[in-house]
Design a protein around this motif. Structure first.
Motif, PDB file in Angstrom:
ATOM      1  N   ALA A   1      72.584  24.122   5.082  1.00  0.00           N
ATOM      2  CA  ALA A   1      71.706  24.694   6.112  1.00  0.00           C
ATOM      3  C   ALA A   1      71.259  26.102   5.736  1.00  0.00           C
ATOM      4  O   ALA A   1      70.099  26.482   5.939  1.00  0.00           O
ATOM      5  CB  ALA A   1      72.420  24.702   7.459  1.00  0.00           C
TER       6      ALA A   1
ATOM      7  N   LYS B   1      68.777  25.976   2.865  1.00  0.00           N
ATOM      8  CA  LYS B   1      67.511  25.407   3.320  1.00  0.00           C
ATOM      9  C   LYS B   1      66.607  26.464   3.959  1.00  0.00           C
ATOM     10  O   LYS B   1      65.396  26.292   4.037  1.00  0.00           O
ATOM     11  CB  LYS B   1      67.793  24.299   4.342  1.00  0.00           C
ATOM     12  CG  LYS B   1      66.765  23.194   4.376  1.00  0.00           C
ATOM     13  CD  LYS B   1      67.273  21.995   5.130  1.00  0.00           C
ATOM     14  CE  LYS B   1      67.506  22.321   6.590  1.00  0.00           C
ATOM     15  NZ  LYS B   1      67.817  21.131   7.394  1.00  0.00           N
TER      16      LYS B   1
ATOM     17  N   THR C   1      65.334  20.284   2.201  1.00  0.00           N
ATOM     18  CA  THR C   1      66.648  19.688   2.448  1.00  0.00           C
ATOM     19  C   THR C   1      67.267  19.132   1.174  1.00  0.00           C
ATOM     20  O   THR C   1      68.448  19.377   0.884  1.00  0.00           O
ATOM     21  CB  THR C   1      66.531  18.574   3.501  1.00  0.00           C
ATOM     22  OG1 THR C   1      65.964  19.125   4.695  1.00  0.00           O
ATOM     23  CG2 THR C   1      67.890  17.979   3.816  1.00  0.00           C
TER      24      THR C   1
ATOM     25  N   GLU D   1      70.570  20.564  -0.813  1.00  0.00           N
ATOM     26  CA  GLU D   1      71.719  19.678  -1.039  1.00  0.00           C
ATOM     27  C   GLU D   1      72.104  19.662  -2.512  1.00  0.00           C
ATOM     28  O   GLU D   1      73.289  19.718  -2.857  1.00  0.00           O
ATOM     29  CB  GLU D   1      71.370  18.264  -0.566  1.00  0.00           C
ATOM     30  CG  GLU D   1      72.540  17.307  -0.596  1.00  0.00           C
ATOM     31  CD  GLU D   1      72.189  15.946  -0.001  1.00  0.00           C
ATOM     32  OE1 GLU D   1      72.846  14.960  -0.383  1.00  0.00           O
ATOM     33  OE2 GLU D   1      71.261  15.871   0.824  1.00  0.00           O
TER      34      GLU D   1
END
Length: 202
Positions: free
Chosen positions: A15, A18, A25, A29
């Motif tokens: 998060a 991001k 996203t 990741e």
């Protein structure tokens, strides 16, 4: 049955990543998993570097460029700089493209943005009073307006030209070489050099 997902610390890391510009996203990741699977030492080094930068880096009290622990930046400390030549830019990030062109040896002044009625940014929100103080202290100096060529940049340049016209200084505007609507960060060194050399009176 509850669906499997990453542990909360990993989700928080994703998060946070991001929120960075240009990272979605999937990219966030990938970064998070790389740090956890292959780069734990790099992750710790990155965390230390981020903490150090967040704790020590701010703005130069004189020109507004980046500096450490509230000290003057390198340019403002340099006695070989031409103190009768100021280059006014919108953001601190606009300084380095000009520096890398090798065509400017004066001092800088970062406004902290540009006048934009739509965004609610007015002249008093920018570092204009500080600029006028610096120029007043150096009669006969030249001020190069190197703000963007979009509508807000032009409005800012006109406002500054009007204010500076009341002082003992020469006001010039960065010349052709920059495409309309583009910022300094997108120009190469040669383009910036030509733009600085071809400046004209406002």
């Amino acid at each position: 049955m509850k669906a499997q997902d990453y542990p909360p610390p990993v989700l928080e890391l994703i998060a946070r990543l991001k929120r960075m510009p240009g990272i979605g996203t999937r990219g966030a990741e990938r970064f998070a998993l790389w740090f956890l699977q292959h780069g734990r030492n790099d992750a710790r080094a990155l965390a230390t570097a981020l903490q150090n930068a967040a704790d020590t880096v701010g703005n130069c009290p004189q020109c507004g460029f980046f500096s450490v622990n509230g000290e003057l930046c390198t340019a403002c400390q340099d006695p070989l700089r031409d103190s009768a030549l100021y280059c006014v830019v919108e953001q601190p990030t606009d300084v380095l493209p000009i520096e890398r062109s090798g065509s400017f040896r004066g001092l800088y002044h970062c406004l902290g943005g540009k006048i934009s009625a739509l965004d609610g940014i007015m002249p008093e929100d920018l570092s204009i009073d500080r600029l006028l103080e610096r120029v007043s202290a150096h009669p006969g100096c030249e001020v190069i307006l190197a703000v963007g060529s979009d509508v807000d940049g032009e409005a800012t340049a006109l406002y500054l030209a009007d204010k500076l016209s009341r002082l003992d200084c020469r006001v010039t505007r960065i010349a052709q070489g920059l495409p309309a609507g583009a910022g300094l960060g997108h120009a190469d060194a040669i383009t910036l050099m030509r733009a600085l050399e071809g400046r004209k009176e406002v």
